[in-house]
Enzyme design. Structure first.
Site, PDB file in Angstrom:
ATOM      1  N   HIS A   6      -0.980   4.094   2.669  1.00  0.00           N
ATOM      2  CA  HIS A   6      -1.184   5.227   1.432  1.00  0.00           C
ATOM      3  C   HIS A   6      -1.576   6.301   1.767  1.00  0.00           C
ATOM      4  O   HIS A   6      -0.854   7.026   2.123  1.00  0.00           O
ATOM      5  CB  HIS A   6      -2.536   4.114   0.799  1.00  0.00           C
ATOM      6  CG  HIS A   6      -2.956   4.413  -0.434  1.00  0.00           C
ATOM      7  ND1 HIS A   6      -2.215   5.153  -1.438  1.00  0.00           N
ATOM      8  CD2 HIS A   6      -3.991   4.059  -1.160  1.00  0.00           C
ATOM      9  CE1 HIS A   6      -2.873   5.257  -2.709  1.00  0.00           C
ATOM     10  NE2 HIS A   6      -3.917   4.537  -2.445  1.00  0.00           N
ATOM     11  N   HIS A  18       8.823   4.139  -1.925  1.00  0.00           N
ATOM     12  CA  HIS A  18       7.550   3.907  -2.645  1.00  0.00           C
ATOM     13  C   HIS A  18       7.720   2.620  -3.446  1.00  0.00           C
ATOM     14  O   HIS A  18       8.803   2.246  -3.794  1.00  0.00           O
ATOM     15  CB  HIS A  18       7.521   4.848  -3.748  1.00  0.00           C
ATOM     16  CG  HIS A  18       6.169   5.122  -4.386  1.00  0.00           C
ATOM     17  ND1 HIS A  18       5.587   4.528  -5.512  1.00  0.00           N
ATOM     18  CD2 HIS A  18       5.072   6.042  -4.022  1.00  0.00           C
ATOM     19  CE1 HIS A  18       4.495   4.984  -5.728  1.00  0.00           C
ATOM     20  NE2 HIS A  18       3.961   5.543  -4.679  1.00  0.00           N
ATOM     21  N   ASP A  28       3.941  12.228   0.231  1.00  0.00           N
ATOM     22  CA  ASP A  28       3.364  12.468   1.614  1.00  0.00           C
ATOM     23  C   ASP A  28       4.226  13.080   2.549  1.00  0.00           C
ATOM     24  O   ASP A  28       3.956  13.664   3.648  1.00  0.00           O
ATOM     25  CB  ASP A  28       2.918  11.083   2.050  1.00  0.00           C
ATOM     26  CG  ASP A  28       1.478  10.731   1.382  1.00  0.00           C
ATOM     27  OD1 ASP A  28       0.877  11.555   1.070  1.00  0.00           O
ATOM     28  OD2 ASP A  28       1.405   9.398   1.066  1.00  0.00           O
TER      29      ASP A  28
HETATM   30  N1  CMC Z   1      11.350   3.565   6.251  1.00  0.00           N
HETATM   31  C1  CMC Z   1      12.195   2.681   6.375  1.00  0.00           C
HETATM   32  N2  CMC Z   1      12.395   1.491   5.870  1.00  0.00           N
HETATM   33  C2  CMC Z   1      11.668   1.470   4.445  1.00  0.00           C
HETATM   34  C3  CMC Z   1      10.615   2.392   4.287  1.00  0.00           C
HETATM   35  C4  CMC Z   1      10.312   3.485   5.142  1.00  0.00           C
HETATM   36  N3  CMC Z   1       9.648   4.526   4.951  1.00  0.00           N
HETATM   37  N4  CMC Z   1      10.047   1.806   3.430  1.00  0.00           N
HETATM   38  C5  CMC Z   1      10.470   0.781   2.799  1.00  0.00           C
HETATM   39  N5  CMC Z   1      11.297   0.355   3.775  1.00  0.00           N
HETATM   40  C6  CMC Z   1      12.385  -0.820   3.776  1.00  0.00           C
HETATM   41  C7  CMC Z   1      11.494  -1.957   4.346  1.00  0.00           C
HETATM   42  O1  CMC Z   1      11.908  -1.984   5.864  1.00  0.00           O
HETATM   43  C8  CMC Z   1      12.178  -2.954   3.478  1.00  0.00           C
HETATM   44  O2  CMC Z   1      13.541  -3.242   3.882  1.00  0.00           O
HETATM   45  P1  CMC Z   1      14.318  -4.811   3.764  1.00  0.00           P
HETATM   46  O3  CMC Z   1      14.264  -5.216   2.417  1.00  0.00           O
HETATM   47  O4  CMC Z   1      15.581  -4.629   4.560  1.00  0.00           O
HETATM   48  O5  CMC Z   1      13.375  -5.737   4.564  1.00  0.00           O
HETATM   49  C9  CMC Z   1      12.615  -2.472   2.112  1.00  0.00           C
HETATM   50  O6  CMC Z   1      12.540  -0.884   2.213  1.00  0.00           O
HETATM   51  C10 CMC Z   1      11.438  -2.676   1.189  1.00  0.00           C
HETATM   52  O7  CMC Z   1      10.245  -2.328   1.654  1.00  0.00           O
HETATM   53  P2  CMC Z   1       8.510  -2.599   1.448  1.00  0.00           P
HETATM   54  O8  CMC Z   1       8.107  -2.349   2.731  1.00  0.00           O
HETATM   55  O9  CMC Z   1       8.711  -4.286   1.043  1.00  0.00           O
HETATM   56  O10 CMC Z   1       8.342  -2.039   0.134  1.00  0.00           O
HETATM   57  P3  CMC Z   1       6.844  -1.885  -0.570  1.00  0.00           P
HETATM   58  O11 CMC Z   1       7.214  -1.509  -2.058  1.00  0.00           O
HETATM   59  O12 CMC Z   1       6.092  -3.080  -0.112  1.00  0.00           O
HETATM   60  O13 CMC Z   1       6.319  -0.592   0.265  1.00  0.00           O
HETATM   61  C11 CMC Z   1       5.680   1.507   0.831  1.00  0.00           C
HETATM   62  C12 CMC Z   1       6.213   0.567  -0.219  1.00  0.00           C
HETATM   63  C13 CMC Z   1       5.397   2.891   0.236  1.00  0.00           C
HETATM   64  C14 CMC Z   1       4.484   1.078   1.434  1.00  0.00           C
HETATM   65  C15 CMC Z   1       6.971   1.715   1.922  1.00  0.00           C
HETATM   66  O14 CMC Z   1       7.895   2.551   1.582  1.00  0.00           O
HETATM   67  C16 CMC Z   1       6.184   2.312   3.354  1.00  0.00           C
HETATM   68  O15 CMC Z   1       5.673   1.858   4.006  1.00  0.00           O
HETATM   69  N6  CMC Z   1       6.768   3.821   3.158  1.00  0.00           N
HETATM   70  C17 CMC Z   1       5.796   4.662   4.301  1.00  0.00           C
HETATM   71  C18 CMC Z   1       4.506   4.902   4.134  1.00  0.00           C
HETATM   72  C19 CMC Z   1       4.397   6.047   2.879  1.00  0.00           C
HETATM   73  O16 CMC Z   1       4.869   6.877   2.891  1.00  0.00           O
HETATM   74  N7  CMC Z   1       3.457   5.693   1.948  1.00  0.00           N
HETATM   75  C20 CMC Z   1       3.151   6.749   1.282  1.00  0.00           C
HETATM   76  C21 CMC Z   1       3.520   6.149  -0.337  1.00  0.00           C
HETATM   77  S1  CMC Z   1       3.383   7.579  -1.438  1.00  0.00           S
HETATM   78  C22 CMC Z   1       1.609   7.973  -1.688  1.00  0.00           C
HETATM   79  C23 CMC Z   1       0.739   6.947  -2.038  1.00  0.00           C
HETATM   80  O17 CMC Z   1       0.743   6.188  -3.192  1.00  0.00           O
HETATM   81  O18 CMC Z   1      -0.134   6.454  -1.281  1.00  0.00           O
END
Ligand code: CMC
Length: 443
Positions: A269, A308, A364
């Site tokens: 986050h 996201h 971010d």
């Molecule tokens: N890099 C590589 N792969 C990713 C990423 C990433 N940053 N984000 C998601 N994926 C892949 C993940 O491995 C999964 O792949 P598969 O379906 O093949 O297993 C798929 O995309 C779905 O990911 P998820 O983690 O299940 O998605 P989520 O909706 O639970 O997570 C998230 C959203 C923001 C936590 C995630 O995209 C992430 O960890 N991003 C990096 C951290 C980040 O930048 N966070 C800031 C968010 S914006 C500001 C805020 O609101 O705080």
């Protein structure tokens, strides 16, 4: 005309049910409870860890269309606010629902500024932290500590009390943040200067040294203001959800806001901008990008600042920041990490993995590069996120408190543990085996 209902047939019993569809596409989870196999059956419920498809509230604050990359506060597009508004005006909009006229704006600014001081005991409290404490950890503690200074804040059902706490917290959080920063630097705390703007005063409390009056650079002051507008709210994100969930047991808002700051601390986050910069520093050079992308695709790494839960398109905030970075660099000098970031984005957006997973830069990805160019340490990045998000948390909290449909947040679970077992005295027990759900290997 088609009926706004959903027909459900329970194949276990052959019974049919008709469930209303509300708000153009929502069914109430409680409507499923009537679906039972018999009188002793609890009834159906939904299973949705991480709330991926569950609305936890009805809200008027922020609208996001993640597929189209749209973000609006109270109906105003984020691009318009970033161009024309300032953070304090946007905070007014978020908290009160309308843009202020001049008179209301001046009163609001005055009402925030008279709360920028903190009790002197907060300084002593700060001094209790280790010299190398993370400022976000300090912020969790000091925001929570405000609860002990303002016992009147417990009157959460009193409109005037809610207004007062909102002004207090928006007023004080820059001071708490700046004190935490000065503590880590071993520098004396700088008291607020209310002649300056909200962000100008923050810069003064952070960076003032021996000068009698700190003069913020207007480009950097405005850049920080735009960053604050972009971070002010983001509907039901992890920290807003924490604010609402903790607030739902009806503590004062400082206790709930401490939980929200804690939720924001995590690398998924508000900690993502710190993590994103660390990732870019580790890549180190444009030539290392392909190897990094490969590691991300092999799931060995995560590209922080990308992806996201809601946006499946370019985060509109990232677009604004990418353009703003160049203006900041004209004052601060270029942050070389921008070249790695831009190239990383270019390669990623052409790559099948990122396209098929709909992974785009989020807010971010570029915010950390700008903060770093402005001279902030990485540990301060999530703190700089928490300051403006306070207005969003307070708006979300007030909406929750006033909503007659809200009650204590208390999810159901699907119990998958043992059924009833007989207790054996310690002498007669077999050696315990390691269980997959054990929290430690101590046994
Ligand atoms: N890099 C590589 N792969 C990713 C990423 C990433 N940053 N984000 C998601 N994926 C892949 C993940 O491995 C999964 O792949 P598969 O379906 O093949 O297993 C798929 O995309 C779905 O990911 P998820 O983690 O299940 O998605 P989520 O909706 O639970 O997570 C998230 C959203 C923001 C936590 C995630 O995209 C992430 O960890 N991003 C990096 C951290 C980040 O930048 N966070 C800031 C968010 S914006 C500001 C805020 O609101 O705080």
């Amino acid at each position: 005309m088609a009926k706004e209902t959903l027909s459900i047939t329970d194949n276990r019993t052959g019974k049919n049910y008709e469930v209303p569809i509300e708000e153009g596409g929502v069914i109430r989870a409680m409507a499923l409870r009537q679906i039972k196999t018999g009188a002793d059956d609890f009834g159906l419920m939904t299973y949705d860890p991480a709330f991926t498809n569950t609305a936890s509230c009805r809200s008027r604050v922020t609208y996001i269309d993640g597929d189209k990359g749209i973000l609006r506060y109270r109906g105003y597009p984020i691009e318009v606010l970033a161009e024309k508004s300032n953070y304090l005006e946007t905070a007014y909009l978020i908290v009160k629902g309308e843009l202020p006229d001049r008179e209301h704006y001046q009163r609001w600014e005055h009402n925030i500024k008279i709360h920028t001081m903190v009790h002197e005991n907060i300084k002593k409290f700060m001094e209790g932290y280790r010299y190398d404490a993370h400022p976000m950890g300090m912020l969790v503690g000091t925001v929570g500590a405000l609860s002990t200074f303002y016992p009147d804040a417990k009157n959460i059902h009193d409109l005037e009390s809610r207004r007062l706490q909102t002004r207090r917290l928006i007023g004080k959080i820059p001071t708490l943040a700046a004190f935490a920063y000065r503590h880590t630097r071993g520098l004396p705390y700088v008291y607020p200067d209310n002649d300056l703007s909200y962000t100008g005063n923050l810069l003064s409390m952070l960076f003032r040294m021996t000068e009698l009056k700190y003069k913020p650079n207007p480009v950097l002051e405005r850049a920080l203001d735009v960053l604050f507008i972009l971070h002010a709210d983001h509907e039901q994100n992890c920290s807003a959800n924490a604010m609402r969930a903790v607030g739902s047991s009806q503590p004062d808002p400082y206790a709930a806001a401490a939980a929200a700051v804690a939720a924001l601390y995590g690398p998924l986050h508000g900690g993502a901008n710190e993590a994103a910069i660390r990732g870019l520093m580790e890549i180190g050079s444009v030539k290392n990008i392909p190897a990094f992308i490969k590691a991300v695709k092999n799931k060995e790494r995560r590209l922080m600042g990308f992806g996201h839960r809601v946006y499946k398109n370019y985060d509109p905030r990232a677009k604004i920041l990418k353009a703003m970075a160049e203006q900041v660099f004209e004052v601060t000098g270029r942050n070389p990490l921008i070249d790695i970031a831009v190239e990383l984005e270019r390669i990623a957006l052409q790559d099948d993995y990122f396209i098929s997973h709909k992974l785009y830069p989020n807010v971010d990805f570029y915010s950390g590069i700008i903060y770093q160019a402005m001279g902030f340490q990485m540990e301060m990045f999530p703190v700089l996120f928490a300051i403006p998000r306070t207005s969003g948390w307070m708006a979300q909290w007030a909406e929750m408190v006033r909503d007659p449909e809200q009650a204590i947040a208390r999810p159901r679970q699907v119990y998958i543990g043992e059924q009833i077992r007989a207790y054996t005295p310690i002498e007669g027990r077999p050696k315990p085996t390691m269980r997959e759900d054990a929290v430690s290997e101590a046994i």
